[in-house]
Design an enzyme around this catalytic site. Structure first.
Site, PDB file in Angstrom:
ATOM      1  N   HIS A  65       0.832  -1.203   0.000  1.00 23.32           N
ATOM      2  CA  HIS A  65       0.000   0.000   0.000  1.00 23.32           C
ATOM      3  C   HIS A  65       0.865   1.251   0.000  1.00 23.32           C
ATOM      4  CE1 HIS A  65      -3.394   2.663   1.326  1.00 23.32           C
ATOM      5  NE2 HIS A  65      -4.043   1.846   0.515  1.00 23.32           N
ATOM      6  N   HIS A  89      -4.885   5.990  -5.927  1.00 25.59           N
ATOM      7  CA  HIS A  89      -5.989   6.665  -5.239  1.00 25.59           C
ATOM      8  C   HIS A  89      -6.539   7.822  -6.068  1.00 25.59           C
ATOM      9  CE1 HIS A  89      -6.360   4.820  -1.241  1.00 25.59           C
ATOM     10  NE2 HIS A  89      -5.114   4.447  -1.448  1.00 25.59           N
ATOM     11  N   HIS A  99      -7.122  -2.348  -5.079  1.00 20.34           N
ATOM     12  CA  HIS A  99      -7.324  -2.876  -3.732  1.00 20.34           C
ATOM     13  C   HIS A  99      -7.924  -4.284  -3.774  1.00 20.34           C
ATOM     14  CE1 HIS A  99      -6.764   1.375  -2.563  1.00 20.34           C
ATOM     15  NE2 HIS A  99      -6.319   0.859  -1.443  1.00 20.34           N
ATOM     16  N   HIS A 152     -14.633   5.530   2.939  1.00 18.11           N
ATOM     17  CA  HIS A 152     -13.251   5.051   2.910  1.00 18.11           C
ATOM     18  C   HIS A 152     -12.289   5.988   3.625  1.00 18.11           C
ATOM     19  CE1 HIS A 152      -9.186   4.997   1.046  1.00 18.11           C
ATOM     20  NE2 HIS A 152      -9.284   3.715   1.352  1.00 18.11           N
ATOM     21  N   HIS A 200     -10.664   5.633   7.537  1.00 19.58           N
ATOM     22  CA  HIS A 200      -9.216   5.571   7.709  1.00 19.58           C
ATOM     23  C   HIS A 200      -8.783   6.570   8.782  1.00 19.58           C
ATOM     24  CE1 HIS A 200      -6.938   2.950   4.968  1.00 19.58           C
ATOM     25  NE2 HIS A 200      -7.981   3.024   4.150  1.00 19.58           N
ATOM     26  N   PHE A 260      -1.685   6.835   4.066  1.00 19.77           N
ATOM     27  CA  PHE A 260      -1.586   5.739   3.112  1.00 19.77           C
ATOM     28  C   PHE A 260      -0.324   4.908   3.299  1.00 19.77           C
ATOM     29  CE2 PHE A 260      -4.233   8.507   0.043  1.00 19.77           C
ATOM     30  CZ  PHE A 260      -5.405   8.008   0.570  1.00 19.77           C
ATOM     31  N   HIS A 266     -11.149  -2.840   3.749  1.00 18.16           N
ATOM     32  CA  HIS A 266     -11.139  -2.869   2.281  1.00 18.16           C
ATOM     33  C   HIS A 266     -11.922  -4.039   1.708  1.00 18.16           C
ATOM     34  CE1 HIS A 266      -9.087   0.546   0.545  1.00 18.16           C
ATOM     35  NE2 HIS A 266      -8.450   0.622   1.702  1.00 18.16           N
TER      36      HIS A 266
END
Length: 487
Positions: A113, A133, A142, A264, A268, A285, A298
């Site tokens: 990632h 992204h 993902h 999402h 996070h 990230f 995810h």
């Protein structure tokens, strides 16, 4: 069978540079020998590159698992039993014990990632950085990552049926962090989380700061928010999937879809520790996949992609060959480096897994207007006639925004002229907030409302809510201004 080696050009079936590669396809893929340190935050340079990346490596092209193999069924994390938790805990413990030079190790899995989401790789045939992204590659990349992660876990315990759980935060029963992730004696436990958001705290799917709502109110808002992100705000492909991202600097785009923005990004940030400068681990990230809950988070994102596809009977699926032919590399459970294309991962049944169905109450949570429509129209006309809002410095016309930069340090009201023709009334209308520039390295969040009458009635529970912008800075991979599109 070895089909090629990682080079700067596209490779044909026999490992040679093809004329097609030279002509320059617009599909996106990484140059695996171009890895370099990247910024996890603006003030933090990180090196996630795998050992020996400088030398080209042999790879095989992806093949679907045997269709006769048992289907892996991903189940909601809040509903799995003790036997499953024990099995998963064992697999993850083994994965965490593997040395870093083993690409199946948890540290290498987590670094994937970091590599693809902070611009550590350049694209093939270009010095343009690759980042998945805020583009149409968000969902498929993902999916690839957790597909291989899941199969590696299963192989470590000799279980061909092993499937990851999904954190079903879109339904009331799943709107708290699942208990399995809070057991400090298990391999799922992680210290880098916001302790104020541990159970029994209800997750805020549109998180910006703590609201201290009672669980019932938070759940109602979450369900209304999910309706917007999955239904009313996602009726066009780009609104849900993200912007069209093609190869090279000229093909770059920066326009996330509804689900990527929130829940999402919001979750996070909500999970990450408030004690860390970037709310690491989940809040950035480069570090997010170090937290085992990342994979359940995810898995639910992946499930919602399937729910959206099925709701539209696959009619809104992307057909562009540049999307279908975009590709990435992952190690599989047999330590083979595999080149996998986006077109390979569209069908989950062919991939050998499916999701256990759960009731989706958000489908019936279409928000109501904050005021009855007839009264609302009268109130809007009165405000326009009296020009009450003209007294406010926050009222601008959309044409002014084309020529003047405005800092969003307070609420801003924009008057947008209706350019739609009568014959276009049945088409989906899209509002575009063009050229959003985020300075600094903090989580940035704002909501957008249309025909808002009462600023004390602002909530996703009301139909005036058009959507949200939730941004996690990536340190430097995507520095272009961002477009927000709202349906």
């Amino acid at each position: 069978m070895i089909l090629g080696k990682l080079e700067g050009w596209s490779l044909g079936k026999h490992g040679v540079i093809t004329e097609e590669g030279k002509r320059g396809t617009k599909s996106v893929g990484p140059n695996m020998t171009s890895c370099h340190p990247s910024y996890g935050r603006k003030d933090l340079l990180v090196d996630c590159c795998p050992p020996g990346f400088q030398s080209p490596l042999p790879f095989v092209d992806f093949q679907f698992p045997d269709p006769q193999s048992p289907l892996r069924i991903r189940r909601p994390a809040h509903a799995v039993d003790v036997d499953y938790i024990s099995k998963y805990d064992k697999a993850l413990s083994i994965m965490k014990s593997l040395p870093h030079h083993d690409p199946r190790s948890f540290s290498r899995q987590a670094n994937l990632h970091c590599l693809f989401c902070t611009g550590a790789y350049d694209q093939q045939n270009s010095n343009a950085p690759l980042s998945i992204h805020r583009t149409w590659l968000f969902f498929p990349w993902h999916r690839m990552m957790i597909y291989f992660h899941e199969r590696i876990l299963g192989s470590l315990i000799g279980d061909e049926t092993f499937a990851l759980p999904y954190w079903a935060w879109d339904i009331p029963q799943g709107m708290v962090i699942p208990d399995m992730y809070t057991n400090n004696s298990s391999s799922f436990y992680h210290t880098m989380r916001d302790v104020s958001h541990l159970p029994p705290q209800t997750a805020d799917l549109n998180y910006v700061s703590d609201t201290n709502l009672i669980p019932e109110d938070q759940i109602d808002i979450n369900l209304a928010f999910m309706y917007n992100q999955m239904v009313s705000g996602a009726r066009k492909t780009e609104l849900f999937m993200g912007c069209t991202y093609k190869a090279g600097k000229e093909g770059y785009c920066n326009g996330p879809g509804t689900i990527e923005l929130a829940p999402h990004n919001a979750l996070h940030t909500w999970i990450g520790s408030s004690l860390n400068p970037g709310r690491e681990d989940m809040g950035k990230f480069y570090s997010a996949a170090k937290d085992p809950i990342f994979y359940a988070h995810h898995a639910n994102i992946d499930r919602l992609w399937e729910v959206w596809r099925e709701a539209h009977k696959q009619q809104l699926d992307i057909k562009d060959p540049d999307w279908l032919d975009s590709f990435f590399y992952f190690y599989d459970e047999n330590l083979r480096l595999v080149r996998v294309k986006v077109g390979d991962v569209v069908d989950t049944i062919k991939l050998g897994y499916s999701y256990e169905q759960v009731h989706r109450p958000w489908l019936n949570m279409r928000p109501k207007p904050s005021y009855p429509p007839k009264l609302a129209r009268q109130m809007l006309k009165t405000k326009e006639k009296n020009k009450l809002e003209m007294l406010s410095r926050t009222l601008v016309s959309s044409s002014e925004l084309d020529t003047h930069v405005r800092a969003l340090d307070a609420s801003l009201t924009v008057k947008v002229r209706n350019h739609w023709r009568k014959k276009e009334k049945e088409e989906e209308k899209v509002i575009v907030v063009h050229g959003i520039e985020v300075k600094g390295d903090a989580y940035v969040k704002f909501d957008v409302y249309v025909n808002l009458i009462d600023q004390f009635k602002i909530s996703p529970k009301f139909r005036e809510f058009a959507g949200t912008f939730a941004h996690i800075p990536d340190g430097g991979a995507g520095k272009k201004k961002i477009d927000l599109k709202l349906g």
